[in-house]
Design a protein around this motif. Structure first.
Motif, PDB file in Angstrom:
ATOM      1  N   VAL A  58       0.752  -1.215  -0.215  1.00  0.00           N
ATOM      2  CA  VAL A  58      -0.150  -0.040  -0.120  1.00  0.00           C
ATOM      3  C   VAL A  58       1.282   1.195   0.498  1.00  0.00           C
ATOM      4  CG1 VAL A  58      -2.307   1.007   1.290  1.00  0.00           C
ATOM      5  CG2 VAL A  58      -1.784  -0.872   1.582  1.00  0.00           C
ATOM      6  N   THR A  59       1.071   2.292  -1.532  1.00  0.00           N
ATOM      7  CA  THR A  59       1.425   3.418  -0.897  1.00  0.00           C
ATOM      8  C   THR A  59       0.719   4.946  -0.611  1.00  0.00           C
ATOM      9  OG1 THR A  59       0.936   3.684  -3.300  1.00  0.00           O
ATOM     10  CG2 THR A  59       2.747   2.580  -2.980  1.00  0.00           C
ATOM     11  N   THR A  60       1.555   4.829   0.862  1.00  0.00           N
ATOM     12  CA  THR A  60       0.802   6.230   1.177  1.00  0.00           C
ATOM     13  C   THR A  60       1.155   7.969  -0.015  1.00  0.00           C
ATOM     14  OG1 THR A  60       2.523   7.094   2.001  1.00  0.00           O
ATOM     15  CG2 THR A  60       1.354   5.320   3.180  1.00  0.00           C
ATOM     16  N   ASN A  61       2.039   7.979  -0.663  1.00  0.00           N
ATOM     17  CA  ASN A  61       1.807   8.734  -1.752  1.00  0.00           C
ATOM     18  C   ASN A  61       0.510   8.779  -2.704  1.00  0.00           C
ATOM     19  OD1 ASN A  61       3.191  10.813  -3.204  1.00  0.00           O
ATOM     20  ND2 ASN A  61       3.734  10.221  -4.563  1.00  0.00           N
ATOM     21  N   THR A 119      -6.105   4.433   0.961  1.00  0.00           N
ATOM     22  CA  THR A 119      -5.291   3.998   1.415  1.00  0.00           C
ATOM     23  C   THR A 119      -5.195   4.990   3.172  1.00  0.00           C
ATOM     24  OG1 THR A 119      -4.325   5.576  -0.004  1.00  0.00           O
ATOM     25  CG2 THR A 119      -4.453   3.856  -1.217  1.00  0.00           C
ATOM     26  N   ARG A 120      -5.766   6.617   2.885  1.00  0.00           N
ATOM     27  CA  ARG A 120      -5.257   6.960   4.331  1.00  0.00           C
ATOM     28  C   ARG A 120      -5.777   6.546   5.909  1.00  0.00           C
ATOM     29  NH1 ARG A 120      -3.954  12.358   5.058  1.00  0.00           N
ATOM     30  NH2 ARG A 120      -4.807  12.574   6.374  1.00  0.00           N
ATOM     31  N   SER A 121      -7.199   5.518   5.286  1.00  0.00           N
ATOM     32  CA  SER A 121      -7.923   5.018   6.119  1.00  0.00           C
ATOM     33  C   SER A 121      -7.516   3.542   5.988  1.00  0.00           C
ATOM     34  CB  SER A 121      -9.560   5.071   5.820  1.00  0.00           C
ATOM     35  OG  SER A 121     -10.721   3.939   6.088  1.00  0.00           O
ATOM     36  N   LEU A 122      -7.141   3.061   5.115  1.00  0.00           N
ATOM     37  CA  LEU A 122      -6.775   1.617   4.841  1.00  0.00           C
ATOM     38  C   LEU A 122      -5.284   1.587   6.332  1.00  0.00           C
ATOM     39  CD1 LEU A 122      -6.214  -1.230   4.177  1.00  0.00           C
ATOM     40  CD2 LEU A 122      -5.457  -0.777   2.180  1.00  0.00           C
ATOM     41  N   VAL A 123      -4.154   2.703   5.926  1.00  0.00           N
ATOM     42  CA  VAL A 123      -3.156   2.662   6.317  1.00  0.00           C
ATOM     43  C   VAL A 123      -3.306   3.211   7.591  1.00  0.00           C
ATOM     44  CG1 VAL A 123      -0.767   3.833   7.021  1.00  0.00           C
ATOM     45  CG2 VAL A 123      -1.393   3.645   4.186  1.00  0.00           C
ATOM     46  N   SER A 124      -4.129   4.110   8.294  1.00  0.00           N
ATOM     47  CA  SER A 124      -4.552   3.907   9.675  1.00  0.00           C
ATOM     48  C   SER A 124      -5.122   2.324  10.232  1.00  0.00           C
ATOM     49  CB  SER A 124      -5.490   4.964   9.780  1.00  0.00           C
ATOM     50  OG  SER A 124      -6.154   5.504  10.868  1.00  0.00           O
ATOM     51  N   TYR A 125      -5.655   1.991   9.511  1.00  0.00           N
ATOM     52  CA  TYR A 125      -6.279   0.490   9.889  1.00  0.00           C
ATOM     53  C   TYR A 125      -5.491  -0.437  10.030  1.00  0.00           C
ATOM     54  CZ  TYR A 125      -9.292  -3.249  10.854  1.00  0.00           C
ATOM     55  OH  TYR A 125     -10.165  -3.706  11.204  1.00  0.00           O
TER      56      TYR A 125
END
Length: 367
Positions: A58-61, A119-125
């Motif tokens: 998962v890329t945060t950029n 992806t913001r929500s996924l990374v936070s999860y």
């Protein structure tokens, strides 16, 4: 490609959580441990890093693919991630000297990618719940079957993956008339590591993950190197035996990332799977020997026990990760051996830590 023409896709996590998105083009499913990288550039190098084998990236950029793909910007011979999850995927690219679009690069490597995911929500999860197995798929109407298949995917904890990415046969890199000779154990080596050694007047012979010490010794090297790589270090018993033999003979030894963990295990220090790991190009590390801070490139899901390292009479902690105080570097007090839990060769990332290659050469000179 128009948004309306793209097939629906999703990422299903092992705990049943689902995030929806769109297919980049290739249809099907891809399984692996989900992880995220916070780097703002160098996506092609990340995707081809052997340390990511078996992982869904998962890329945060927010934008991936905007500068295309270049034949020289790879860290191995193919894409090594199991699949990609991103927010905005650029089908067009703006860099004049790019060799192809990133979509073409993924098609050539037969790798699944999905975009338009939150992806913001996924990374936070992932940060809250930890790295776990996942599947990305275009089979959005087949959730129950995907869950069954996902349940059968082995955990990264205890998984040996170095054999999947290591060279099958030994090979050489650099100038054969170079001043120094180095035997490198390939447990997932990046090309930029070889470049950094070669430009310091070293000729490298790269050996498969299961090579014996006698194999590495047969090159009559001036120093030994243990590379980065994927998976759990504990199953790599052969590599640990190689490290033990090099250490016993007090030969110059340098380890990076997985190689760092192998050196720790060879000294009786245990490793553990981290909650969600360190992956990015802006990780702060302090060099305890100089007091200087370094911004580093990191990619690891395992670490060595700090408590056991501090108790070890012959090990000195040289670097600490400033975000969580995990061990980022060690050296042996009585042997010519040191290692770091990050990537001084970067690619992508800052060059703050490239001096470590110079230290390795200095250790060889002093031997």
């Amino acid at each position: 490609m128009k948004y309306t023409q793209r097939k629906k896709a999703l990422i299903l996590l092992a705990d049943g959580t689902i995030f929806h998105g769109k297919s980049i083009g290739k249809e099907g499913s891809a399984f692996g441990e989900v992880c995220f990288n916070t780097g703002t550039t160098g996506y092609q190098e990340i995707f081809t890093d052997p340390s990511y084998f078996g992982q869904i990236m998962v890329t945060t950029n927010a934008h991936i693919g905007n500068y295309g793909a270049h034949d020289e910007e790879v860290e191995s011979d193919s894409i090594k991630i199991a699949g990609l999850v991103c927010k905005n995927f650029s089908f067009e690219y703006s860099r004049p000297d790019a060799d192809s679009s990133l979509k073409t690069f993924f098609e050539e490597n037969d790798t699944l990618a999905i975009s338009d995911v939150d992806t913001r929500s996924l990374v936070s999860y992932i940060r809250d719940n930890g790295a776990m197995n996942a599947v990305i798929s275009t089979e959005v109407d087949n959730i129950d079957e995907l869950k069954k298949q996902l349940a059968e995917v082995p955990s990264m904890d205890g998984l040996e993956l170095a054999s999947k990415v290591s060279t099958k046969e030994p090979y050489f890199y650099g100038n054969e008339n170079a001043k120094y000779k180095i035997s490198a154990l390939d447990i997932g080596i990046k090309k930029n590591i070889l470049r950094n050694l070669a430009k310091r007047d070293a000729y490298i012979k790269v050996f498969p993950y299961n090579a014996k010490f006698e194999d590495l010794e047969s090159f009559k090297p001036d120093g030994y190197f243990l590379s980065n790589g994927p998976g759990d270090p504990e199953p790599l018993v052969e590599a640990q035996e190689v490290a033990k033999e090099i250490i016993k003979r007090d030969l110059p030894l340098f380890g990076i990332c997985l190689g760092h963990q192998i050196i720790a295990l060879a000294n009786g220090i245990s490793t553990y799977k981290m909650h969600h790991g360190h992956r990015g190009i802006n990780h702060p590390v302090i060099n305890l020997l100089t007091g200087k801070g370094e911004i580093t490139s990191q990619n690891h899901g395992f670490a060595i026990s700090r408590e056991e390292t501090e108790k070890h009479q012959d090990i000195e902690i040289t670097h600490l990760h400033l975000n969580d105080d995990t061990v980022a570097g060690i050296k042996m007090k009585s042997k010519n051996c040191f290692s770091v839990q990050y990537h001084p060769e970067a690619s992508p990332g800052p060059h703050d830590s490239s001096y470590l290659f110079d230290e390795f050469i200095n250790n060889i000179q002093k031997n």
